[in-house]
Scaffold this motif. Structure first.
Motif, PDB file in Angstrom:
ATOM      1  N   GLY A  94       0.814  -1.210   0.000  1.00 12.72           N
ATOM      2  CA  GLY A  94       0.000   0.000   0.000  1.00 12.72           C
ATOM      3  C   GLY A  94       0.847   1.259   0.000  1.00 12.72           C
ATOM      4  N   GLY A  95       0.141   2.402  -0.107  1.00 16.01           N
ATOM      5  CA  GLY A  95       0.830   3.688  -0.048  1.00 16.01           C
ATOM      6  C   GLY A  95       1.494   3.890   1.309  1.00 16.01           C
ATOM      7  N   THR A  96       0.887   3.352   2.347  1.00 20.49           N
ATOM      8  CA  THR A  96       1.402   3.567   3.706  1.00 20.49           C
ATOM      9  C   THR A  96       2.808   2.984   3.864  1.00 20.49           C
ATOM     10  N   ILE A  99       5.337   5.089   1.935  1.00 20.93           N
ATOM     11  CA  ILE A  99       5.724   6.307   2.659  1.00 20.93           C
ATOM     12  C   ILE A  99       6.728   5.947   3.750  1.00 20.93           C
ATOM     13  N   TYR A 120      -2.124  13.720   5.958  1.00 18.41           N
ATOM     14  CA  TYR A 120      -2.428  12.304   6.202  1.00 18.41           C
ATOM     15  C   TYR A 120      -1.710  11.865   7.476  1.00 18.41           C
ATOM     16  N   TYR A 123       2.242  10.551   8.102  1.00 20.05           N
ATOM     17  CA  TYR A 123       3.458  11.286   7.737  1.00 20.05           C
ATOM     18  C   TYR A 123       4.312  11.642   8.964  1.00 20.05           C
ATOM     19  N   ASN A 165       1.101  16.189  -1.324  1.00 23.38           N
ATOM     20  CA  ASN A 165       0.035  15.221  -1.564  1.00 23.38           C
ATOM     21  C   ASN A 165      -0.994  15.866  -2.504  1.00 23.38           C
ATOM     22  N   ASN A 169      -5.830  14.655   0.454  1.00 23.70           N
ATOM     23  CA  ASN A 169      -6.696  14.195   1.548  1.00 23.70           C
ATOM     24  C   ASN A 169      -6.313  15.015   2.782  1.00 23.70           C
ATOM     25  N   ASP A 197       2.983  12.153  -2.598  1.00 19.08           N
ATOM     26  CA  ASP A 197       1.935  11.164  -2.352  1.00 19.08           C
ATOM     27  C   ASP A 197       0.819  11.396  -3.369  1.00 19.08           C
ATOM     28  N   VAL A 199      -1.574   9.018  -4.321  1.00 18.56           N
ATOM     29  CA  VAL A 199      -2.445   7.839  -4.298  1.00 18.56           C
ATOM     30  C   VAL A 199      -3.810   8.096  -4.951  1.00 18.56           C
ATOM     31  N   TYR A 200      -4.219   9.386  -5.021  1.00 16.27           N
ATOM     32  CA  TYR A 200      -5.510   9.699  -5.681  1.00 16.27           C
ATOM     33  C   TYR A 200      -5.305  10.204  -7.110  1.00 16.27           C
ATOM     34  N   SER A 228      -1.243   3.955  -5.097  1.00 19.49           N
ATOM     35  CA  SER A 228      -1.944   2.889  -4.368  1.00 19.49           C
ATOM     36  C   SER A 228      -3.020   2.253  -5.247  1.00 19.49           C
ATOM     37  N   LYS A 231      -6.732   2.544  -3.883  1.00 23.60           N
ATOM     38  CA  LYS A 231      -7.574   3.696  -4.251  1.00 23.60           C
ATOM     39  C   LYS A 231      -8.115   3.520  -5.666  1.00 23.60           C
ATOM     40  N   LYS A 239      -4.094  -3.631   0.152  1.00 17.38           N
ATOM     41  CA  LYS A 239      -2.817  -2.994   0.501  1.00 17.38           C
ATOM     42  C   LYS A 239      -1.705  -3.308  -0.504  1.00 17.38           C
TER      43      LYS A 239
HETATM   44  C1  LIG Z   1      -3.142  10.751   1.299  1.00 14.52           C
HETATM   45  C2  LIG Z   1      -3.020   9.295   1.518  1.00 14.52           C
HETATM   46  N1  LIG Z   1      -1.825   8.722   1.402  1.00 14.52           N
HETATM   47  C3  LIG Z   1      -1.647   7.400   1.589  1.00 14.52           C
HETATM   48  C4  LIG Z   1      -2.705   6.592   1.920  1.00 14.52           C
HETATM   49  C5  LIG Z   1      -2.457   5.129   2.183  1.00 14.52           C
HETATM   50  O1  LIG Z   1      -2.698   4.341   1.093  1.00 14.52           O
HETATM   51  P1  LIG Z   1      -2.878   2.749   1.272  1.00 14.52           P
HETATM   52  O2  LIG Z   1      -4.260   2.511   1.748  1.00 14.52           O
HETATM   53  O3  LIG Z   1      -2.592   2.217  -0.097  1.00 14.52           O
HETATM   54  O4  LIG Z   1      -1.846   2.320   2.264  1.00 14.52           O
HETATM   55  C6  LIG Z   1      -3.980   7.146   2.077  1.00 14.52           C
HETATM   56  C7  LIG Z   1      -5.119   6.300   2.480  1.00 14.52           C
HETATM   57  O5  LIG Z   1      -6.125   6.758   2.942  1.00 14.52           O
HETATM   58  C8  LIG Z   1      -4.138   8.535   1.855  1.00 14.52           C
HETATM   59  O6  LIG Z   1      -5.332   9.121   1.990  1.00 14.52           O
END
Ligand SMILES: Cc1ncc(COP(=O)(O)O)c(C=O)c1O
Length: 378
Positions: A94-96, A99, A120, A123, A165, A169, A197, A199-200, A228, A231, A239
């Protein structure tokens, strides 16, 4: 035994608190950011097939080659940037994880990282767990743009990284070409790494184009772009995400990644590699979510809560008037009105309260209709 916490001030996240409250109160939950509609049947069948075919053991550490090749092709078509699947693309949990692995690999004791609030929630702790110092700057409401003059003032000899980002978000703001050019100029001038970031990337509205760092050659040389599939394919629970960065940076990210997760879910990677080869599977995502946003906005007509402009992501901010703090307002709305949002102050280090609530509109029409009905009488 006395345990010395490395994150003493981190408690239960606002997302857990609001979701739990929504459940206890029988409220509609628009607080957490996940879609409530199904994942493509085609993709589910593909994963099933990959499992049946026996792809159930560890994947290669940087990711399944077929998936990385497919990503490279999509990136070339979307951002006109060639990327080498062998040396520049890494599949992450996943993006998490992308990061966390990036920060772990590149940030150490004494390094300053500039980030923008509202931000987010992963971070700041990711920076601090690695010994870095987060420098929080606030985006400028109501459009939540970056104050670049302020950024310039905050750059010191210790600044190592800037995190951005877009689409954003929780605010739904997007960076434009001029933002990216300024970012590029600052990154080059001060020798900074940029963690972008994105992801969107595909959830962007009104014919705006997503300004990826990958589109700016000098910037891309110093950047890590993070994406990600959760998303893009309505599957946040799987993930699977990835990073794109120049070879020298990727080499460092992989050193961290191999000791965080080592590798990512094999059958899902195999299936995504095939699924990505058909652009029809993701090109219409922006339109799809714009319809959802507009449906939600239409349902809101007549409410005293006012929508802010949302150009991307699947979150809509609503502003309200009155004495209640945003946390009190979110709690009241969940308990009394049976609709759970997230108070935006939770995304600020300094807890700035602009009387804004975040609602996730990645939901079916019936849920959005019911939510609108409640918001019209708030
Ligand atoms: C801005 C942002 N970055 C990263 C993520 C994490 O992405 P993932 O769910 O793929 O770990 C999210 C998830 O809500 C997000 O909103």
């Amino acid at each position: 035994m006395k345990i010395k916490s490395r994150l003493p001030e981190v408690g239960t996240s606002i997302f857990t608190i609001m979701s739990r409250m929504a459940l206890e109160q029988g409220a509609i939950n628009l607080s957490q950011g996940f879609p409530d509609f199904p994942v493509s049947e085609k993709l589910i069948h593909l994963i099933h097939r990959k499992m049946k075919e026996g792809h159930n053991q560890y994947a290669p550490m940087p990711g399944v080659p077929a998936l990385r090749k497919a990503i490279a092709e999509v990136v070339q078509k979307t951002y006109q940037r060639p990327s080498d699947f062998e040396t520049e693309i890494t599949v992450t949990a996943g993006g998490t994880e992308a990061i966390f692995a990036t920060i772990t690999a590149l940030i150490g004791t004494g390094d300053e990282v500039i980030l923008f609030d509202p931000s987010y929630d992963s971070y700041d702790p990711a920076i601090r767990l690695n010994g870095g110092t987060p420098i929080h700057l606030n985006l400028l409401p109501p459009d939540f743009s970056i104050d670049w003059d302020e950024v310039k003032k905050k750059i010191t000899s210790r600044t190592r990284m800037i995190m951005v980002n877009t689409p954003h978000n929780p605010t739904g703001s997007v960076l434009n070409a001029s933002d990216l050019k300024t970012l590029e100029q600052l990154a080059v001038e001060h020798d900074l790494i940029v963690l972008s970031d994105e992801v969107y990337e595909r959830i962007i509205f009104e014919n705006k184009t997503h300004e990826s760092v990958l589109k700016y050659p000098a910037l891309a040389k110093q950047s890590i772009a993070i994406f990600s599939f959760g998303k893009t394919f309505h599957a946040t629970g799987w993930k699977v995400g990835y990073t794109i960065a120049p070879e020298a940076i990727t080499k460092e990210i992989r050193k961290a990644h191999q000791f965080i997760t080592f590798s990512v879910n094999t059958p899902v990677q195999m299936a995504l590699g095939e699924y990505l080869t058909d652009p029809e599977n993701f090109l219409h995502l922006g339109k799809f979510y714009q319809q959802k946003r507009d449906f939600f906005l239409n349902e809101l007509k007549g409410s005293t809560l006012k929508p802010l402009r949302c150009f991307g992501s699947y979150f809509q901010l609503l502003s309200y008037e009155g004495k209640k703090s945003d946390v009190e307002m979110a709690e009241w709305m969940t308990k009394e009105m049976k609709l759970a949002p997230i108070p935006v102050s939770a995304f600020y280090k300094d807890k700035s309260d602009h009387k804004l609530l975040r609602f996730c509109f990645a939901k079916g029409e019936e849920t959005l209709q019911k939510s609108g009905k409640i918001l019209r009488i708030v």
